[in-house]
Design an enzyme around this catalytic site. Structure first.
Site, PDB file in Angstrom:
ATOM      1  CB  SER A 139      12.268 -33.700  -1.538  1.00 16.46           C
ATOM      2  OG  SER A 139      12.351 -34.696  -2.539  1.00 16.46           O
ATOM      3  CE1 TYR A 184      17.518 -34.022  -0.435  1.00 10.92           C
ATOM      4  CE2 TYR A 184      15.788 -35.375  -1.420  1.00 10.92           C
ATOM      5  CZ  TYR A 184      16.376 -34.134  -1.235  1.00 10.92           C
ATOM      6  OH  TYR A 184      15.836 -33.029  -1.830  1.00 10.92           O
TER       7      TYR A 184
HETATM    8  N1  LIG Z   1      16.688 -29.235  -7.356  1.00  9.67           N
HETATM    9  C1  LIG Z   1      15.699 -30.084  -7.203  1.00  9.67           C
HETATM   10  O1  LIG Z   1      15.231 -30.723  -8.170  1.00  9.67           O
HETATM   11  C2  LIG Z   1      15.092 -30.296  -5.831  1.00  9.67           C
HETATM   12  C3  LIG Z   1      13.978 -31.154  -5.731  1.00  9.67           C
HETATM   13  C4  LIG Z   1      13.394 -31.343  -4.467  1.00  9.67           C
HETATM   14  C5  LIG Z   1      13.899 -30.661  -3.365  1.00  9.67           C
HETATM   15  N2  LIG Z   1      14.991 -29.841  -3.502  1.00  9.67           N
HETATM   16  C6  LIG Z   1      15.461 -29.152  -2.301  1.00  9.67           C
HETATM   17  O2  LIG Z   1      15.670 -27.778  -2.614  1.00  9.67           O
HETATM   18  C7  LIG Z   1      16.647 -27.214  -1.728  1.00  9.67           C
HETATM   19  C8  LIG Z   1      17.681 -26.462  -2.541  1.00  9.67           C
HETATM   20  O3  LIG Z   1      18.350 -27.406  -3.368  1.00  9.67           O
HETATM   21  P1  LIG Z   1      19.068 -27.041  -4.743  1.00  9.67           P
HETATM   22  O4  LIG Z   1      18.553 -27.990  -5.744  1.00  9.67           O
HETATM   23  O5  LIG Z   1      19.029 -25.570  -4.990  1.00  9.67           O
HETATM   24  O6  LIG Z   1      20.543 -27.538  -4.365  1.00  9.67           O
HETATM   25  P2  LIG Z   1      22.005 -26.956  -4.552  1.00  9.67           P
HETATM   26  O7  LIG Z   1      22.131 -26.265  -5.863  1.00  9.67           O
HETATM   27  O8  LIG Z   1      22.916 -28.066  -4.233  1.00  9.67           O
HETATM   28  O9  LIG Z   1      22.089 -25.825  -3.418  1.00  9.67           O
HETATM   29  C9  LIG Z   1      22.177 -26.187  -2.062  1.00  9.67           C
HETATM   30  C10 LIG Z   1      22.437 -24.928  -1.238  1.00  9.67           C
HETATM   31  O10 LIG Z   1      22.613 -25.339   0.126  1.00  9.67           O
HETATM   32  C11 LIG Z   1      23.813 -24.750   0.623  1.00  9.67           C
HETATM   33  N3  LIG Z   1      24.439 -25.587   1.648  1.00  9.67           N
HETATM   34  C12 LIG Z   1      24.815 -26.888   1.522  1.00  9.67           C
HETATM   35  N4  LIG Z   1      25.411 -27.293   2.658  1.00  9.67           N
HETATM   36  C13 LIG Z   1      25.396 -26.227   3.514  1.00  9.67           C
HETATM   37  C14 LIG Z   1      25.855 -26.026   4.837  1.00  9.67           C
HETATM   38  N5  LIG Z   1      26.473 -26.997   5.531  1.00  9.67           N
HETATM   39  N6  LIG Z   1      25.686 -24.810   5.411  1.00  9.67           N
HETATM   40  C15 LIG Z   1      25.083 -23.820   4.717  1.00  9.67           C
HETATM   41  N7  LIG Z   1      24.612 -23.944   3.469  1.00  9.67           N
HETATM   42  C16 LIG Z   1      24.776 -25.139   2.872  1.00  9.67           C
HETATM   43  C17 LIG Z   1      24.713 -24.617  -0.618  1.00  9.67           C
HETATM   44  O11 LIG Z   1      25.660 -23.583  -0.414  1.00  9.67           O
HETATM   45  P3  LIG Z   1      27.211 -23.777  -0.028  1.00  9.67           P
HETATM   46  O12 LIG Z   1      27.713 -24.992  -0.749  1.00  9.67           O
HETATM   47  O13 LIG Z   1      27.807 -22.477  -0.485  1.00  9.67           O
HETATM   48  O14 LIG Z   1      27.213 -23.911   1.454  1.00  9.67           O
HETATM   49  C18 LIG Z   1      23.697 -24.194  -1.664  1.00  9.67           C
HETATM   50  O15 LIG Z   1      23.488 -22.806  -1.613  1.00  9.67           O
HETATM   51  C19 LIG Z   1      17.211 -28.397  -0.934  1.00  9.67           C
HETATM   52  O16 LIG Z   1      16.617 -28.443   0.352  1.00  9.67           O
HETATM   53  C20 LIG Z   1      16.795 -29.617  -1.755  1.00  9.67           C
HETATM   54  O17 LIG Z   1      16.686 -30.763  -0.959  1.00  9.67           O
HETATM   55  C21 LIG Z   1      15.588 -29.642  -4.712  1.00  9.67           C
END
Ligand SMILES: NC(=O)c1ccc[n+]([C@@H]2O[C@H](COP(=O)([O-])OP(=O)(O)OC[C@H]3O[C@@H](n4cnc5c(N)ncnc54)[C@H](OP(=O)(O)O)[C@@H]3O)[C@@H](O)[C@H]2O)c1
Length: 239
Positions: A148, A161
């Site tokens: 991130s 985070y």
């Molecule tokens: N979106 C952004 O703007 C952004 C920016 C910077 C970085 N990121 C990073 O991108 C990555 C993906 O984020 P996203 O935005 O797609 O978030 P999201 O929509 O909240 O998705 C998170 C994913 O992680 C899974 N997860 C959460 N807890 C888990 C656990 N205990 N075991 C297994 N799976 C788990 C969730 O699935 P379940 O709930 O089904 O387990 C879901 O598939 C993350 O590492 C985040 O920090 C995102």
């Protein structure tokens, strides 16, 4: 169907964590469309099945693994099962992440701190530990972890985070350095702002239509997964 992974003689096996929604689901669908067999890991079976339906509808194949990555011994079991079935892992995408509560650092709830560290750092450590041999069994093992932009600034109120993502970056860079002379490459991706559930939690007043969709940022994942991509220890942002 294009096939970016066709440089290898064998079919690519890709494991993507957090593949039930958001960025992980989009990467899984893209990798499947590129010809990889995708192993989808997340807790929510319904979400995984929906992603699987979309993958099958376009002629791809997936293996669904409903798993809580905070149950670390289950990662060992998963690696043993993949070793038995495929004998290798070509692509590892450590994408699952937890935002936790945004608050002043010293107000952080200890349980929240522990959970964020457990998923964003320790689960990814176990993925590296458990899949290292299988990545080396591939002719071109490629690991990538989703970080991130909060690691690049003093991100007030992003406490656990931001600390967890900085630790993740250190860990992946160490792994990359230790593997500089092997066929395994390990890199980081900073996806930027992407319209997902996590982003909506962090910025509830934001219009998601103003942000890229998860499907818009998958090119960089494909680039880093290619057998002819030889950089390691890098940090990449979507074009
Ligand atoms: N979106 C952004 O703007 C952004 C920016 C910077 C970085 N990121 C990073 O991108 C990555 C993906 O984020 P996203 O935005 O797609 O978030 P999201 O929509 O909240 O998705 C998170 C994913 O992680 C899974 N997860 C959460 N807890 C888990 C656990 N205990 N075991 C297994 N799976 C788990 C969730 O699935 P379940 O709930 O089904 O387990 C879901 O598939 C993350 O590492 C985040 O920090 C995102």
């Amino acid at each position: 169907m294009t096939n970016s992974f066709a440089l290898s003689a064998t079919n690519r096996i890709a494991l993507i964590t957090g593949a039930s929604r958001g960025i992980g689901a989009a990467v899984a669908k893209r990798f499947a469309a590129e010809g990889a067999h995708v192993i989808l890991v997340a807790r929510n079976s319904k979400g995984l099945e929906e992603v699987d339906d979309e993958i099958r509808a376009t002629g791809g194949t997936a293996t669904l693994v409903p798993l809580d990555l905070m149950e670390f011994p289950k990662i060992d079991i998963l690696a043993a099962q993949i070793a038995e079935r495929f004998g290798k892992l070509d692509i590892l995408v450590g994408n699952a992440g937890l935002l936790g509560e945004l608050s002043p650092l010293t107000h952080t709830c200890i349980e929240d701190w522990d959970k964020v560290m457990a998923l964003n750092v320790t689960a990814n450590f176990h993925l590296l530990r458990c899949f290292d041999e299988l990545l080396k069994a591939s002719d071109a093992g490629r690991a990538m972890f989703v970080s991130s932009g909060v690691t690049k600034r003093a991100a007030a109120y992003w406490g656990a985070y931001a600390v967890s993502k900085s630790a993740l970056e250190a860990m992946v860079n160490i792994y990359a350095a230790e593997n500089a002379k092997t066929s395994v490459k390990a890199n980081l991706i900073d996806p930027g702002a992407v319209a997902t559930r996590m982003r909506a939690k962090a910025f509830p007043g934001e219009d998601p239509m103003t942000l890229p969709a998860p499907e818009d940022i998958t090119d960089i994942f494909v680039k880093l997964a290619r057998a002819d991509f030889m950089e390691t220890g890098g940090r990449y942002i979507p074009a």
